[in-house]
Design a protein around this motif. Structure first.
Motif, PDB file in Angstrom:
ATOM      1  N   LYS A 119      44.385  40.023  46.269  1.00 33.87           N
ATOM      2  CA  LYS A 119      43.219  39.303  46.782  1.00 33.87           C
ATOM      3  C   LYS A 119      43.007  39.704  48.235  1.00 33.87           C
ATOM      4  O   LYS A 119      43.788  40.435  48.816  1.00 33.87           O
ATOM      5  CB  LYS A 119      43.464  37.803  46.697  1.00 33.87           C
ATOM      6  N   GLU A 120      41.988  39.171  48.841  1.00 31.28           N
ATOM      7  CA  GLU A 120      41.684  39.487  50.235  1.00 31.28           C
ATOM      8  C   GLU A 120      42.815  39.110  51.180  1.00 31.28           C
ATOM      9  O   GLU A 120      43.039  39.763  52.175  1.00 31.28           O
ATOM     10  CB  GLU A 120      40.394  38.788  50.664  1.00 31.28           C
ATOM     11  N   ASP A 121      43.544  38.023  50.879  1.00 29.93           N
ATOM     12  CA  ASP A 121      44.634  37.596  51.769  1.00 29.93           C
ATOM     13  C   ASP A 121      45.942  38.303  51.447  1.00 29.93           C
ATOM     14  O   ASP A 121      47.002  37.922  51.913  1.00 29.93           O
ATOM     15  CB  ASP A 121      44.804  36.077  51.725  1.00 29.93           C
ATOM     16  N   LYS A 122      45.895  39.361  50.613  1.00 24.60           N
ATOM     17  CA  LYS A 122      47.030  40.238  50.306  1.00 24.60           C
ATOM     18  C   LYS A 122      48.117  39.597  49.447  1.00 24.60           C
ATOM     19  O   LYS A 122      49.216  40.080  49.396  1.00 24.60           O
ATOM     20  CB  LYS A 122      47.665  40.811  51.575  1.00 24.60           C
ATOM     21  N   LYS A 123      47.829  38.498  48.787  1.00 27.05           N
ATOM     22  CA  LYS A 123      48.818  37.889  47.909  1.00 27.05           C
ATOM     23  C   LYS A 123      48.624  38.413  46.486  1.00 27.05           C
ATOM     24  O   LYS A 123      47.512  38.518  46.009  1.00 27.05           O
ATOM     25  CB  LYS A 123      48.710  36.365  47.923  1.00 27.05           C
ATOM     26  N   VAL A 124      49.710  38.720  45.857  1.00 27.64           N
ATOM     27  CA  VAL A 124      49.656  39.225  44.488  1.00 27.64           C
ATOM     28  C   VAL A 124      49.292  38.089  43.544  1.00 27.64           C
ATOM     29  O   VAL A 124      49.824  36.991  43.637  1.00 27.64           O
ATOM     30  CB  VAL A 124      51.015  39.844  44.077  1.00 27.64           C
ATOM     31  N   GLN A 125      48.385  38.375  42.650  1.00 31.40           N
ATOM     32  CA  GLN A 125      47.934  37.386  41.693  1.00 31.40           C
ATOM     33  C   GLN A 125      48.567  37.648  40.331  1.00 31.40           C
ATOM     34  O   GLN A 125      48.803  38.787  39.961  1.00 31.40           O
ATOM     35  CB  GLN A 125      46.408  37.455  41.554  1.00 31.40           C
ATOM     36  N   ARG A 126      48.817  36.580  39.607  1.00 33.58           N
ATOM     37  CA  ARG A 126      49.306  36.717  38.236  1.00 33.58           C
ATOM     38  C   ARG A 126      48.163  37.179  37.354  1.00 33.58           C
ATOM     39  O   ARG A 126      47.011  36.783  37.552  1.00 33.58           O
ATOM     40  CB  ARG A 126      49.837  35.393  37.715  1.00 33.58           C
ATOM     41  N   ILE A 127      48.481  37.990  36.386  1.00 34.05           N
ATOM     42  CA  ILE A 127      47.472  38.411  35.422  1.00 34.05           C
ATOM     43  C   ILE A 127      47.467  37.402  34.303  1.00 34.05           C
ATOM     44  O   ILE A 127      48.487  37.110  33.705  1.00 34.05           O
ATOM     45  CB  ILE A 127      47.786  39.817  34.877  1.00 34.05           C
ATOM     46  N   ARG A 128      46.306  36.842  34.024  1.00 34.83           N
ATOM     47  CA  ARG A 128      46.192  35.860  32.950  1.00 34.83           C
ATOM     48  C   ARG A 128      45.331  36.479  31.858  1.00 34.83           C
ATOM     49  O   ARG A 128      44.244  36.995  32.120  1.00 34.83           O
ATOM     50  CB  ARG A 128      45.575  34.580  33.464  1.00 34.83           C
ATOM     51  N   LEU A 136      65.753  58.345  41.054  1.00 29.11           N
ATOM     52  CA  LEU A 136      65.040  57.118  40.669  1.00 29.11           C
ATOM     53  C   LEU A 136      63.571  57.184  41.056  1.00 29.11           C
ATOM     54  O   LEU A 136      62.719  56.595  40.382  1.00 29.11           O
ATOM     55  CB  LEU A 136      65.692  55.894  41.310  1.00 29.11           C
ATOM     56  N   ASP A 137      63.259  57.909  42.136  1.00 24.18           N
ATOM     57  CA  ASP A 137      61.860  58.053  42.536  1.00 24.18           C
ATOM     58  C   ASP A 137      61.055  58.813  41.493  1.00 24.18           C
ATOM     59  O   ASP A 137      59.865  58.580  41.334  1.00 24.18           O
ATOM     60  CB  ASP A 137      61.749  58.772  43.890  1.00 24.18           C
ATOM     61  N   GLU A 138      61.702  59.723  40.778  1.00 23.24           N
ATOM     62  CA  GLU A 138      61.017  60.447  39.713  1.00 23.24           C
ATOM     63  C   GLU A 138      60.912  59.593  38.452  1.00 23.24           C
ATOM     64  O   GLU A 138      59.952  59.686  37.705  1.00 23.24           O
ATOM     65  CB  GLU A 138      61.749  61.748  39.392  1.00 23.24           C
ATOM     66  N   LEU A 139      61.924  58.767  38.222  1.00 26.91           N
ATOM     67  CA  LEU A 139      61.943  57.910  37.039  1.00 26.91           C
ATOM     68  C   LEU A 139      60.853  56.844  37.105  1.00 26.91           C
ATOM     69  O   LEU A 139      60.111  56.640  36.154  1.00 26.91           O
ATOM     70  CB  LEU A 139      63.315  57.242  36.893  1.00 26.91           C
ATOM     71  N   MET A 140      60.771  56.173  38.240  1.00 28.30           N
ATOM     72  CA  MET A 140      59.763  55.127  38.426  1.00 28.30           C
ATOM     73  C   MET A 140      59.202  55.230  39.843  1.00 28.30           C
ATOM     74  O   MET A 140      59.604  54.497  40.745  1.00 28.30           O
ATOM     75  CB  MET A 140      60.370  53.742  38.196  1.00 28.30           C
ATOM     76  N   PRO A 141      58.247  56.150  40.035  1.00 25.10           N
ATOM     77  CA  PRO A 141      57.683  56.314  41.380  1.00 25.10           C
ATOM     78  C   PRO A 141      56.895  55.080  41.812  1.00 25.10           C
ATOM     79  O   PRO A 141      56.418  54.314  40.971  1.00 25.10           O
ATOM     80  CB  PRO A 141      56.763  57.527  41.237  1.00 25.10           C
ATOM     81  N   ASP A 142      56.794  54.902  43.130  1.00 29.47           N
ATOM     82  CA  ASP A 142      55.985  53.807  43.654  1.00 29.47           C
ATOM     83  C   ASP A 142      54.546  54.001  43.207  1.00 29.47           C
ATOM     84  O   ASP A 142      54.016  55.113  43.195  1.00 29.47           O
ATOM     85  CB  ASP A 142      56.026  53.783  45.184  1.00 29.47           C
ATOM     86  N   LEU A 143      53.919  52.906  42.853  1.00 35.92           N
ATOM     87  CA  LEU A 143      52.522  52.949  42.440  1.00 35.92           C
ATOM     88  C   LEU A 143      51.627  52.601  43.620  1.00 35.92           C
ATOM     89  O   LEU A 143      52.024  51.822  44.494  1.00 35.92           O
ATOM     90  CB  LEU A 143      52.277  51.952  41.308  1.00 35.92           C
ATOM     91  N   PRO A 144      50.411  53.134  43.635  1.00 30.73           N
ATOM     92  CA  PRO A 144      49.492  52.752  44.716  1.00 30.73           C
ATOM     93  C   PRO A 144      49.086  51.296  44.544  1.00 30.73           C
ATOM     94  O   PRO A 144      49.156  50.755  43.442  1.00 30.73           O
ATOM     95  CB  PRO A 144      48.304  53.699  44.514  1.00 30.73           C
ATOM     96  N   PRO A 145      48.654  50.656  45.614  1.00 30.89           N
ATOM     97  CA  PRO A 145      48.208  49.265  45.506  1.00 30.89           C
ATOM     98  C   PRO A 145      47.071  49.146  44.494  1.00 30.89           C
ATOM     99  O   PRO A 145      46.238  50.031  44.371  1.00 30.89           O
ATOM    100  CB  PRO A 145      47.710  48.918  46.911  1.00 30.89           C
ATOM    101  N   SER A 146      47.051  48.034  43.795  1.00 35.00           N
ATOM    102  CA  SER A 146      46.016  47.798  42.795  1.00 35.00           C
ATOM    103  C   SER A 146      45.060  46.731  43.301  1.00 35.00           C
ATOM    104  O   SER A 146      45.473  45.610  43.591  1.00 35.00           O
ATOM    105  CB  SER A 146      46.658  47.335  41.484  1.00 35.00           C
ATOM    106  N   ALA A 147      43.804  47.084  43.382  1.00 37.73           N
ATOM    107  CA  ALA A 147      42.790  46.120  43.818  1.00 37.73           C
ATOM    108  C   ALA A 147      42.689  44.960  42.834  1.00 37.73           C
ATOM    109  O   ALA A 147      42.321  43.853  43.195  1.00 37.73           O
ATOM    110  CB  ALA A 147      41.444  46.810  43.953  1.00 37.73           C
ATOM    111  N   TYR A 148      43.042  45.205  41.595  1.00 35.89           N
ATOM    112  CA  TYR A 148      42.992  44.170  40.566  1.00 35.89           C
ATOM    113  C   TYR A 148      44.021  43.078  40.809  1.00 35.89           C
ATOM    114  O   TYR A 148      43.803  41.925  40.489  1.00 35.89           O
ATOM    115  CB  TYR A 148      43.233  44.830  39.194  1.00 35.89           C
ATOM    116  N   LEU A 149      45.164  43.438  41.414  1.00 29.30           N
ATOM    117  CA  LEU A 149      46.248  42.481  41.619  1.00 29.30           C
ATOM    118  C   LEU A 149      46.286  41.860  43.011  1.00 29.30           C
ATOM    119  O   LEU A 149      47.057  40.957  43.251  1.00 29.30           O
ATOM    120  CB  LEU A 149      47.603  43.157  41.346  1.00 29.30           C
TER     121      LEU A 149
END
Length: 102
Positions: A89-98, A74-87
């Motif tokens: 915020k400074e307080d580490k909460k994931v934002q919805r993409i609008r 499964l790690d080869e099928l869908m490897p972990d992605l690096p954190p995205s600065a786009y998603l």
């Protein structure tokens, strides 16, 4: 390299079943042993491997992978992605993409 986009879902399931059979045989396991390990019926395994099932649930497929010792694939099928600065915020909460309305 195979262009999987050219295949229908039933064709992809058939290809996956054939590949699973190869992995099972290389693991030196019978369908009965996989059935006992996974709790999946021999009939389901047989139909999956021979491309006559048409479809298997994701849960069934994961149980089959565990039974033949390939769940780490499964790690080869869908490897972990690096954190995205786009998603993030400074307080580490994931934002919805609008998306902007046109």
């Amino acid at each position: 390299m195979i262009d999987y986009y050219e295949y229908s879902i039933p064709e992809l399931v058939k290809l996956l079943g054939a590949r699973f059979k190869d992995y099972r045989l290389r693991s030196n396991m019978t369908q009965k042993e996989v059935s006992e390990q996974s709790g999946i019926t021999i009939t389901t395994i047989h139909k999956f491997e021979n491309g006559t099932s048409g479809n298997v649930s994701l849960g069934t497929f994961l149980l089959l992978l565990k039974a033949i010792g390939q769940i780490d694939a499964l790690d080869e099928l869908m490897p972990d992605l690096p954190p995205s600065a786009y998603l993030v915020k400074e307080d580490k909460k994931v934002q919805r993409i609008r998306h902007k309305k046109s």
